[in-house]
Design an enzyme around this catalytic site. Structure first.
Site, PDB file in Angstrom:
ATOM      1  N   GLU A   1       0.809  -1.214   0.000  1.00 51.62           N
ATOM      2  CA  GLU A   1       0.000   0.000   0.000  1.00 51.62           C
ATOM      3  C   GLU A   1       0.845   1.269   0.000  1.00 51.62           C
ATOM      4  O   GLU A   1       0.329   2.379  -0.024  1.00 51.62           O
ATOM      5  CB  GLU A   1      -0.985  -0.010   1.173  1.00 51.62           C
ATOM      6  CG  GLU A   1      -0.386  -0.326   2.517  1.00 51.62           C
ATOM      7  CD  GLU A   1      -1.439  -0.452   3.618  1.00 51.62           C
ATOM      8  OE1 GLU A   1      -2.611  -0.109   3.401  1.00 51.62           O
ATOM      9  OE2 GLU A   1      -1.067  -0.880   4.732  1.00 51.62           O
TER      10      GLU A   1
ATOM     11  N   CYS B   1      -7.350  -5.894  -1.122  1.00 50.59           N
ATOM     12  CA  CYS B   1      -8.304  -5.749  -0.018  1.00 50.59           C
ATOM     13  C   CYS B   1      -8.744  -4.304   0.181  1.00 50.59           C
ATOM     14  O   CYS B   1      -9.469  -3.997   1.118  1.00 50.59           O
ATOM     15  CB  CYS B   1      -7.755  -6.336   1.273  1.00 50.59           C
ATOM     16  SG  CYS B   1      -6.297  -5.497   1.865  1.00 50.59           S
TER      17      CYS B   1
HETATM   18  C1  PEP Z   1      -6.035  -0.107   2.177  1.00 52.97           C
HETATM   19  O1  PEP Z   1      -5.236   0.781   2.476  1.00 52.97           O
HETATM   20  O2  PEP Z   1      -6.462  -0.286   1.025  1.00 52.97           O
HETATM   21  C2  PEP Z   1      -6.535  -1.020   3.211  1.00 52.97           C
HETATM   22  C3  PEP Z   1      -7.258  -2.063   2.900  1.00 52.97           C
HETATM   23  O3  PEP Z   1      -6.271  -0.718   4.512  1.00 52.97           O
HETATM   24  P1  PEP Z   1      -6.998   0.475   5.305  1.00 52.97           P
HETATM   25  O4  PEP Z   1      -8.171   0.930   4.472  1.00 52.97           O
HETATM   26  O5  PEP Z   1      -7.412  -0.047   6.607  1.00 52.97           O
HETATM   27  O6  PEP Z   1      -5.927   1.510   5.398  1.00 52.97           O
HETATM   28 MG    MG Z   2      -4.249   0.795   4.345  1.00 52.24          MG
END
Ligand code: PEP
Ligand code: MG
Length: 588
Positions: free
Chosen positions: A441, A512
């Site tokens: 990410e 995700c």
């Molecule tokens: C994302 O960054 O895409 C992720 C799934 O984590 P979060 O939304 O919790 O930062």
């Molecule tokens: Mg994230």
């Protein structure tokens, strides 16, 4: 709700944060930062308010002493002396007695009583023509803000305790405000601030609370009691909806209900394309209770468990034992399907009141996730040990968030290894073969994916953050939300680099982030070769329906075409056309 005949309907366009329609009278809360709301406290609870006051003062005193020490170390004891005046404020017995008196006589909450008293002091001192006393007024102002912030951190937000059905209108809400909403009374919410990938919006989708965000001035133009309707599909807040509008929305609800019923029937079917390619569809959860929805919607396990929600809104940090019980019960309900537990991702828009992180100017670029864990090894280890212990007889995988390079993965794995060693010495069991993955990410991780893939068992791409960091768009800021584009050609290239690197190294790769649940992008993600898609449980059937309408060849063809395009708009158009051709009922 019947239409309000005397009033003209007014429509406010924001962003659709969570689907659904909600009607009812609004409750408006324009709380910004330190603004304080008064609420009634009955006699039985006045001792609790006094206890909160005492611990708020103790906390504030400790913070001032810490600042004083830091300043003394950095620039010398003389300059640190300015904080002596601040300490005098929290120890001022006259001020404290006055607050206690108000609590007893006015039956109000302590932050309100404190603010009233402090404001009166400030006002009187500023009027006196004496530079020393004016300085003192500033000290009181400064310290009282800090005391109030500390007090507010310790209470559930008062507006979450309204006991009648309403639509909540607020300037902003934290993800934990949303997590603790009473669904019986909060039918939906609309916010001035926020965007679709903020954790507040993600939480609303997970809990099925219709929500609209980014309205900018809803709290200014609305008054409590006004009838309204939230259209969480199109990002609309409709004030004084007409009879005609109410009828149209009843019709829309019928259509959406019929579609949901059709999608529910897919529960037992496989998520395979028309030519038989299987894509794992898992669910993202924030709270253990969501597991019912995961099972009801036919997800093949949990692809992302955002465990940081266990650390929010709690008087203390969760112990190893508490976490162990929770992880074990969630994993056992899912088994043999996997539970991918993401280690603590505190920071950004998820702040725990138990962790003193200071005010960060750029929290999303700050002390977050693995960075925080590697500096707080005792908190990190408690979680890792709990996860390991829960893995016995279950299918648990572990995932580190916000990895930016090799060192963080290696260090994370070392700490995990230390925990395994400790458990071995203690004679406690765990699954030694438990898979270890990382979230991709941060753009540097995507670019280094070929090297990172040699260190772990899987990748899960967090597009919410990857997009925010790649395009330099704060994912919670409504002003730049229109620039937050998953179809940006650079994002597509990053996704391709990650998927190709994973497969070249024989590991699996999933997505995700919210993009995984956006059916416009299902063909593109399949074309990229993603092995797993993980989205809010309620969205899983919709994605399954999209997968079942596609073929692998068409998806690969789409990817080839997209890679030739230069703008987000052109890519989005191509993806939309494909979705429109195959499953028009799922979009729009
Ligand atoms: C994302 O960054 O895409 C992720 C799934 O984590 P979060 O939304 O919790 O930062
Ligand atoms: Mg994230």
């Amino acid at each position: 709700m019947s239409a309000d005949r005397g009033q003209e309907e007014k429509r406010c366009q924001g962003m659709a944060a969570a689907p659904g329609i909600a009607r009812g009278p609004v409750h408006v809360f324009s709380i910004e930062n330190d603004d304080v709301v008064r609420y009634h406290v009955d006699s039985a609870h006045i001792p609790d308010e006094i206890a909160r006051f005492e611990s708020g003062l103790i906390q504030t005193r400790a913070q001032i002493l810490e600042m004083q020490q830091q300043i003394a170390e950095a620039i010398g004891a003389k300059d640190a002396g300015i904080f002596d005046a601040h300490l005098l404020v929290v120890e001022d017995q006259t001020l404290i007695d006055e607050v206690l008196r108000r609590l007893e006589t006015e039956h109000c909450n302590v932050e309100y009583a404190f603010q009233e008293v402090a404001n009166r002091y400030v006002e009187s001192l500023s009027k006196i023509d004496d530079p020393y006393l004016r300085e003192r007024a500033l000290d009181i102002q400064d310290v009282s803000r800090r005391v109030i912030r500390n007090l507010q951190g310790k209470t559930p937000r008062p507006f979450l305790s309204i006991e009648e059905p309403h639509i909540l209108i607020a300037h902003n809400l934290t993800p934990s405000d949303t997590a603790t909403m009473n669904r019986e009374y909060v039918r939906g919410f609309a916010l001035d601030l926020g965007s679709q990938t903020s954790h507040t919006a993600i939480m609303a989708r997970s809990l099925g609370i219709p929500a609209v965000v980014g309205l900018r001035n809803a709290t200014e133009i609305l008054e409590t009691g006004v009838p309204a309707l939230i259209d969480g599909y199109h990002g609309l807040l409709i004030i004084h909806p007409s009879e005609q509008t109410l009828r149209e929305y009843e019709e829309l609800e019928r259509e959406k209900g019929a579609l949901a019923a059709r999608l529910t029937k897919l529960r037992e079917t496989k998520s395979t394309t028309r030519d038989g390619r299987h894509v794992v569809l898992s669910a993202n959860i924030e709270l253990p209770d969501e597991i019912d929805s995961v099972l009801a919607n036919g997800a093949e396990g949990v692809g992302l468990y955002r465990t940081e929600f266990l650390y929010l809104n709690q008087p203390t940090l969760p112990s190893e034992e508490e976490q162990f019980e929770i992880y074990r019960s969630v994993a056992q309900r899912l088994a043999p399907d996997p539970l991918i537990i993401r280690t603590l991702d505190l920071g950004g828009d998820k702040i725990s009141e138990n962790i003193e992180s200071g005010d960060e100017l750029n929290p999303f670029l700050g002390w977050r996730a693995i960075r925080f864990c590697l500096e707080n090894i005792h908190i990190f280890k408690a979680q890792l040990r709990a996860i390991l212990r829960a893995s016995v007889g279950a299918n648990i995988k572990i995932m580190f968030p916000m990895i930016s390079g090799l060192d963080e993965v290696r260090r994370g794995c070392e700490v995990l290894e230390e925990c395994k060693q400790e458990l071995r010495c203690e004679g406690r069991g765990f699954d030694d073969g438990l898979e270890i993955g990382i979230m991709i990410e941060v753009p540097t991780a995507a670019i280094m994916a070929d090297r990172l893939a040699r260190e772990v068992d899987f990748f899960s791409i967090g597009t919410n953050d990857l997009i925010q960091y790649a395009i330099a768009i704060d994912r919670t800021n409504e002003r730049v939300a229109h620039l937050y584009e998953p179809s940006h050609p650079s994002v597509v290239r990053l996704l391709k680099m990650v998927a190709d690197a994973a497969h070249a190294n024989n590991i699996w790769v999933g997505v995700c982030g919210e993009m995984a649940g956006e059916v416009l992008f299902t063909p593109l993600l399949l074309g990229l070769g993603m092995d797993e898609l993980s989205a809010s449980a309620t969205i899983v059937p919709r994605v399954k329906s999209a997968v079942q309408a596609l073929t692998s060849a068409e998806c690969r063809q789409l990817l080839d075409e997209v890679l030739e395009l230069d703008t987000p708009a052109a890519i989005l158009e191509r993806c939309t056309a494909m979705a429109q051709r195959h499953y028009p009922e799922l979009i729009g």
